[in-house]
Design an enzyme around this catalytic site. Structure first.
Site, PDB file in Angstrom:
ATOM      1  N   LYS A  95      11.131   7.419  -6.527  1.00  0.00           N
ATOM      2  CA  LYS A  95      10.312   6.541  -5.716  1.00  0.00           C
ATOM      3  C   LYS A  95       8.891   6.610  -6.259  1.00  0.00           C
ATOM      4  CE  LYS A  95       8.284   6.976  -2.078  1.00  0.00           C
ATOM      5  NZ  LYS A  95       6.889   6.826  -2.522  1.00  0.00           N
ATOM      6  N   THR A 103       6.181  13.984 -10.370  1.00  0.00           N
ATOM      7  CA  THR A 103       5.827  12.707  -9.760  1.00  0.00           C
ATOM      8  C   THR A 103       6.339  12.623  -8.348  1.00  0.00           C
ATOM      9  OG1 THR A 103       5.728  10.332 -10.038  1.00  0.00           O
ATOM     10  CG2 THR A 103       7.853  11.357 -10.365  1.00  0.00           C
ATOM     11  N   THR A 121      -1.213   1.326   9.826  1.00  0.00           N
ATOM     12  CA  THR A 121      -1.382   0.451  11.013  1.00  0.00           C
ATOM     13  C   THR A 121      -0.698  -0.891  10.866  1.00  0.00           C
ATOM     14  OG1 THR A 121      -3.577   0.005  10.061  1.00  0.00           O
ATOM     15  CG2 THR A 121      -3.474   1.472  11.926  1.00  0.00           C
TER      16      THR A 121
END
Lengths: 403, 403
Positions: free
Chosen positions: B177, B188, B403
């Site tokens: 990912k 990573t 958010t």
């Protein structure tokens, strides 16, 4: 005690300035500036540490090494950087043409450029612009000179103060340009300071180094150290104070305090006008084992695109701040690290603070000016860095800079 | 000779995998993954060097130090970073619950997390998710396991190959990912590799270190080294090859070539899916006096927001590339530096190339995949770094992350 005054860089006695449009900028705006001291002046300057230093930086270094600067000639619209031998010749020609017009020696004239990298100067326009500027020098020319150094700046950056120097009224003033490619290292993207203080060149140099270290070298807009950074100060002694010839004197402290105030104010103005900036962020790192560590941690926060975009979006993603501290290279221990944003305590000794909630943090992040404090809890040293957020507008400005 | 195969990380013999939705991600997507070797396996892993390393990194380090990894349990949606003592307890609980469900020792299970920093794991959901995942393990579960590690990734990153290893058919596969907070340093943001090769743990570790140094450690999306980076490889020996017990052997080279190919492919996929990326940039620095210098210069280019926004905007502002080289810290001399973008020579030994024009450069910059080569002209060493551009979308994603 510093008292704000008007009059910009020609407020100190014995200085004139000018700015003209020579046709380097395509939009018809002022693009050649000049600053001149009517009498010989001590001069000190600092330059970018970028190894691809622009031609005007290389040429000006030789001038300021002598400790005397009488005039500064500067153009915007073209950085004269990465321009090879032709660039060096062009920078020297700018000095020669300005010196001739002002009846000075070549070694008294500093040259500076800002604008696009990799493009040669249009020398015919430059030469006639320098002649025009020399003819236009006046005690009212400070605004034009300031206009001449602006590129993507959205407002002029200037400050001027009066202060008591060993019983004499002394004036100091400065102008700066900023906006993008701002991560100064030993200097910033064009700042010129004038003062009528009498100070020996080597002492002036020391004061400038100290002040720049805590002002220009403590800001970052995008982490890119420019090829053209330069801050220069001219001190012509017209205030009539007894020559400051040592850094140990009381008057040195008075002068240094004023110089540092000017440098700090201009550095902060550069950050406020960072390309696309919507926020002004003050990043304090306290409790570090050394200043170098405190600055490393603060700069890592200031440079993090993730922190900067979170502040732009007012997204209460505070973990990114500690993440940046973690990879900064500064000595840190998670369980001794505390974090405050505005007046909100978020982490205490590595543990989430009691009563913290993200809704409150969103409110704090809605402000335009925000202070972030990371206490490393390991020592007594601190550092403060100023930066701005990262917005859509930054991407727009820099995706379209030359086109 | 590597031959591409299907089947993802369960293509190598003796591996199963699963992914389930435990309710950590609010959008109903898969958020707990598991990878399992039916037989004991050699294991090696590398972790972030970020000093704010997340709890799962701290816990997993102790596991992989023993050189045996039998299972990996991973969640997305919450990074379990900057979570203090509670975070460590939660990571250990994840290991314990997974080990119990799989009838393994705690010291055979690696744990990993990715997502928002500074938020504690919802342990009830995690525990039932782990139980579900353990029950769902299958040779067809590789796509679900891959889905479970994705956050802002827009496509799954997987590759699988078959190769000859000392006369035996061996398989190797990996998933990763990426997307944001990508500037790995020794690892990573979550990469898991399975292989049925037989290889001694210490030799496997050496191969992983070498391969990661030239793949994951050569990419950057935004210069932010994450708190949760982890790359782990499990080698269970089911291919039946003679154990690789030394880095000096021919079979080590065969294995290393395959491992490096998997690491490089996944690292490049991470860059291609960098948050908001519209371009894939390969940055070659040649003629350096050392690999460290070549990497410094290439990474400075890769991290420069000015370079990245210029490529996004297809603005032929090439001077920014040399500017980044100049402040990178690498040994450079302007008059020995040459620059090529795509097939266009722009600067030769510090001088503008004959016949270069910006219109041609704009055409070159319109491509999706672009190679940039800076020849420092000082030595024989080179380095290649991969990065992406900086777009409005990056700002949007990271201004709105929580958010």
């Amino acid at each position: 005690m510093l008292t704000k005054i008007t009059g910009g860089i020609t407020a100190p006695q014995g200085f004139t300035a000018a700015g003209v449009h020579a046709g380097i900028k395509k939009n018809g705006k002022t693009d050649i500036g000049m600053i001149y001291s009517k009498v010989p002046a001590a001069g000190a300057a600092m330059y970018t540490t970028n190894k691809m230093a622009a031609a005007p930086v290389i040429v000006s270094r030789q001038v300021s090494d002598r400790g005397k600067i009488r005039a500064i000639v500067v153009n915007s619209g073209c950085a004269n950087a990465c321009t090879g031998d032709q660039g060096l010749q062009d920078a020297r020609t700018m000095v020669r043409v300005a010196a001739k017009a002002l009846n000075l020696d070549d070694c008294e004239v500093l040259v500076a450029s800002t604008g696009v990298i990799g493009v040669s100067l249009p020398m015919d326009k430059i030469k006639s612009g320098i002649a025009q500027a020399a003819a236009a020098l006046s005690e009212n020319g400070h605004e034009q000179a300031l206009a001449a150094i602006m590129t993507t700046d959205t407002f002029p950056k200037v400050c001027a103060y009066e202060f008591n120097l060993g019983g004499k009224i002394c004036k100091i003033a400065g102008i700066a340009k900023g906006a993008g490619m701002i991560h100064p290292n030993m200097a910033t993207m064009l700042c010129f300071i004038t003062t009528d203080a009498a100070i020996a060149p080597e002492v002036l140099k020391q004061a400038l180094n100290q002040a720049a270290e805590l002002s220009f070298n403590m800001i970052s807009v995008d982490g890119d150290t420019s090829t053209n950074d330069m801050v220069a100060v001219l001190a012509n002694g017209q205030a009539g104070n007894t020559l400051i010839d040592s850094a140990g004197s009381q008057t040195y402290q008075e002068f240094y305090t004023a110089l540092r105030a000017v440098c700090t104010e201009l550095a902060q103005l550069i950050v406020r006008d960072g390309e696309g900036a919507t926020k002004f962020l003050e990043i304090n790192v306290t409790g570090a084992v050394s200043f170098a560590d405190a600055k490393l941690a603060a700069m890592a926060i200031a440079k993090s695109p993730l922190v900067k975009t979170a502040f732009f979006g007012q997204d209460p993603n505070w973990g990114r701040i500690l993440c940046a501290v973690g990879y900064s290279g500064a000595a840190t221990q998670p369980d001794k690290t505390s974090l405050t944003i505005g007046d909100l305590t978020i982490v205490v000794n590595g543990q989430g603070a009691v009563g913290f909630d993200t809704a409150k943090l969103k409110e704090v992040m809605a402000a335009k000016d925000i202070a972030i404090t990371v206490d490393l809890g390991l020592g007594e040293t601190s550092a403060t860095v100023w930066t701005c957020d990262f917005s859509y507008e930054y991407v727009k400005i820099n995706g379209e800079y030359t086109t």
